[in-house]
Design a protein around this motif. Sequence first.
Motif, mmCIF file in Angstrom:
data_model
loop_
_atom_site.group_PDB
_atom_site.id
_atom_site.type_symbol
_atom_site.label_atom_id
_atom_site.label_comp_id
_atom_site.label_asym_id
_atom_site.label_seq_id
_atom_site.Cartn_x
_atom_site.Cartn_y
_atom_site.Cartn_z
ATOM 1 N N THR A 343 0.759 -1.166 -0.004
ATOM 2 C CA THR A 343 0.137 0.051 -0.022
ATOM 3 C C THR A 343 1.089 1.350 -0.088
ATOM 4 O OG1 THR A 343 0.089 0.123 2.264
ATOM 5 C CG2 THR A 343 -1.884 -1.162 1.175
ATOM 6 N N THR A 344 1.870 1.152 0.432
ATOM 7 C CA THR A 344 3.047 2.502 0.683
ATOM 8 C C THR A 344 3.476 2.622 -0.828
ATOM 9 O OG1 THR A 344 3.634 1.881 2.849
ATOM 10 C CG2 THR A 344 5.193 3.178 1.400
ATOM 11 N N LYS A 345 3.742 1.674 -1.394
ATOM 12 C CA LYS A 345 4.231 1.703 -3.000
ATOM 13 C C LYS A 345 2.969 2.349 -3.771
ATOM 14 C CE LYS A 345 7.666 -1.711 -3.050
ATOM 15 N NZ LYS A 345 8.172 -3.103 -3.636
ATOM 16 N N LEU A 346 1.653 2.072 -3.625
ATOM 17 C CA LEU A 346 0.677 2.459 -4.315
ATOM 18 C C LEU A 346 0.144 4.029 -3.920
ATOM 19 C CD1 LEU A 346 -1.520 -0.825 -4.187
ATOM 20 C CD2 LEU A 346 -0.331 0.138 -6.223
ATOM 21 N N PHE A 347 0.234 4.279 -2.669
ATOM 22 C CA PHE A 347 -0.251 5.404 -2.043
ATOM 23 C C PHE A 347 0.675 6.312 -1.678
ATOM 24 C CE2 PHE A 347 -3.545 2.039 -1.576
ATOM 25 C CZ PHE A 347 -4.588 2.558 -2.433
ATOM 26 N N GLY A 348 2.219 6.169 -1.579
ATOM 27 C CA GLY A 348 2.974 6.865 -1.431
ATOM 28 C C GLY A 348 3.471 6.619 0.100
ATOM 29 N N LEU A 349 4.522 7.456 0.333
ATOM 30 C CA LEU A 349 5.504 7.160 1.476
ATOM 31 C C LEU A 349 4.712 7.416 2.896
ATOM 32 C CD1 LEU A 349 9.205 7.849 0.319
ATOM 33 C CD2 LEU A 349 8.099 5.556 0.610
ATOM 34 N N GLU A 350 4.907 6.987 4.098
ATOM 35 C CA GLU A 350 4.388 7.389 5.435
ATOM 36 C C GLU A 350 5.368 8.651 5.787
ATOM 37 O OE1 GLU A 350 6.883 4.055 7.486
ATOM 38 O OE2 GLU A 350 4.615 4.026 7.600
ATOM 39 N N THR A 351 4.550 9.216 6.516
ATOM 40 C CA THR A 351 5.507 10.765 7.046
ATOM 41 C C THR A 351 6.230 9.991 7.993
ATOM 42 O OG1 THR A 351 3.724 11.016 8.818
ATOM 43 C CG2 THR A 351 3.274 11.847 6.767
ATOM 44 N N ALA A 352 7.217 11.299 8.645
ATOM 45 C CA ALA A 352 8.060 10.840 9.615
ATOM 46 C C ALA A 352 7.554 10.402 11.059
ATOM 47 C CB ALA A 352 9.170 12.042 9.574
ATOM 48 N N GLU A 353 6.297 11.236 11.157
ATOM 49 C CA GLU A 353 5.722 11.068 12.336
ATOM 50 C C GLU A 353 5.050 9.648 12.261
ATOM 51 O OE1 GLU A 353 5.326 13.608 10.545
ATOM 52 O OE2 GLU A 353 5.886 15.307 11.689
ATOM 53 N N GLN A 354 4.525 9.008 11.450
ATOM 54 C CA GLN A 354 3.925 7.782 11.127
ATOM 55 C C GLN A 354 5.353 6.601 11.377
ATOM 56 O OE1 GLN A 354 2.233 8.137 7.335
ATOM 57 N NE2 GLN A 354 0.111 8.246 8.308
ATOM 58 N N ARG A 355 6.222 6.909 10.689
ATOM 59 C CA ARG A 355 7.304 6.156 10.819
ATOM 60 C C ARG A 355 8.128 5.945 12.154
ATOM 61 N NH1 ARG A 355 10.668 8.251 7.630
ATOM 62 N NH2 ARG A 355 10.048 7.492 5.816
ATOM 63 N N GLU A 356 7.998 7.167 12.876
ATOM 64 C CA GLU A 356 8.463 7.316 14.219
ATOM 65 C C GLU A 356 7.465 6.681 15.211
ATOM 66 O OE1 GLU A 356 11.055 8.178 17.246
ATOM 67 O OE2 GLU A 356 11.100 8.644 15.022
ATOM 68 N N ALA A 357 6.108 6.498 14.941
ATOM 69 C CA ALA A 357 5.158 5.952 15.925
ATOM 70 C C ALA A 357 5.173 4.481 15.584
ATOM 71 C CB ALA A 357 3.546 6.519 15.263
ATOM 72 N N LYS A 358 5.448 4.162 14.301
ATOM 73 C CA LYS A 358 5.344 2.555 13.863
ATOM 74 C C LYS A 358 6.730 2.120 14.678
ATOM 75 C CE LYS A 358 6.166 -0.627 10.222
ATOM 76 N NZ LYS A 358 6.303 -0.701 8.521
ATOM 77 N N LEU A 359 7.858 2.562 14.740
ATOM 78 C CA LEU A 359 9.008 2.179 15.335
ATOM 79 C C LEU A 359 8.998 2.084 16.783
ATOM 80 C CD1 LEU A 359 11.923 4.213 13.397
ATOM 81 C CD2 LEU A 359 11.513 1.544 13.170
ATOM 82 N N LYS A 360 8.068 3.083 17.317
ATOM 83 C CA LYS A 360 7.801 3.067 18.861
ATOM 84 C C LYS A 360 6.947 1.713 19.292
ATOM 85 C CE LYS A 360 6.266 5.692 22.674
ATOM 86 N NZ LYS A 360 5.603 7.148 23.207
ATOM 87 N N VAL A 361 6.075 1.398 18.407
ATOM 88 C CA VAL A 361 5.220 0.307 18.584
ATOM 89 C C VAL A 361 6.106 -0.892 18.545
ATOM 90 C CG1 VAL A 361 3.434 -1.153 17.648
ATOM 91 C CG2 VAL A 361 3.215 1.566 17.896
#
Length: 434
Positions: A343-361
């Motif tokens: 889905t990232t490839k189809l709809f674009g890269l995630e934002t830095a905030e989203q990446r940070e939240a994902k890494l925290k989880v």
Amino acid sequence: MADSSTEEGPVIGKTDEAAVDVENNTTNTMVEEGMRLLNKMEISVAEAEKRMGKNTVSMAETHTVYLIETRPVEVAAECQNTPPDCLWRRYSEFELLRNYLLVTYPFVVVPPLPEKRAEFMWHKLSSDNMDPDFVERRRVGLENFLLRVASHPVLSNDKILYSFLKQENGWKEMVLETGFQAKIDSRLKTLNATFRVKNPDKRFSDLKHYSDDLQSVTSRLLRVRARVADRLYGVYKVHGNYGRVFSEWSAIEKEMGDGLQSAGHHMDAYASSIDDILEEEEHYADQLKEYMFYAEALRAVCRKHELLQYELETAAQDLASRKQQHEEPATGTVRTFSFKEMTTKLFGLETAEQREAKLKVLEEQIAEGEELVKEKTTECNEFVKNAWEDIEHFREQKDRDLKEALISYAVMQISVCRKGIQVWSNAKECFNKM
């Protein structure tokens, strides 16, 4: 048992020297570590009694109850006339006790109960579980079960066992309140673990094969004994025909009559003795049956180890997957296919905030995973340590018991043969005097 039992299995993790702590399972009267209940109390199943009652659908049925007698060792040693404490238990209550012990102490080779219905019998023996001879043998087997449990270094300290022996009313509710039934592993779960463990412990694999062989060998031996007993029964009973013929012959022979009559009496006595002989043989057969049933107890320990090993491997695999997912955002590489990456490839890269939240989880999940792996490793190592100690205890007991049983059986057969020789020697003397 296979020699491989002494080999070291694969290292699962750092061995924790602490024994498994079974909470609230020791009696207040036995605080000394390693104290066996049998050292403090004499236990016997004194008698059996038939009673009428109602089953689960309110229909009348006959059942057997067994009288358990207990007495403090000190009182028995002083030869006091104090009567023992007594209570009655049904076979189903013995089954409930054993099921509780199996679940609560999965690392223990729990002693088996005697058979509920007679198996591997010679054909003249009744298969009715209400037959007095069968009930008597089962009484002996139930007493042996209690003595084995009460002499076990771990099981003997259980408060439910103590209540089983001392508290007639409310015991069943007490054991159900422990919640042991909710801890029973499902058959599907254990079967799944059996086929999906990647690194099985060789010692437990060998033990599982040994238990299968033990059951197979003992069952074949019991079948052979039953066939021999049938043939022996026929040989002995045919001697009754000798007795009848000699008696009829004595009636027409005046000079030889007394000798023939005496020989006939010896043959009749010989023919009638087979019933007691084969009944005594059944007690030796019951000793072999006990170890045939022990095979399933050994397999239960192996299945529990497989389940723990499977849970450990699953936790380790999940942790490795989380760590790999954590590395991917930082390096920018994708090692595994995922729907999110697509889905990232189809709809674009995630934002830095989203990446940070994902890494925290992911970091939280990794921390939880590491803790789970550590917990499962400790649990598995404790199980291996305690289980193998108990298996060694079982092996010593098994070697000793089977040796004694087989020697006693051989001595009995020698005695039976000598009695047969004596009968024919007596008959020979009768013939000589004619």
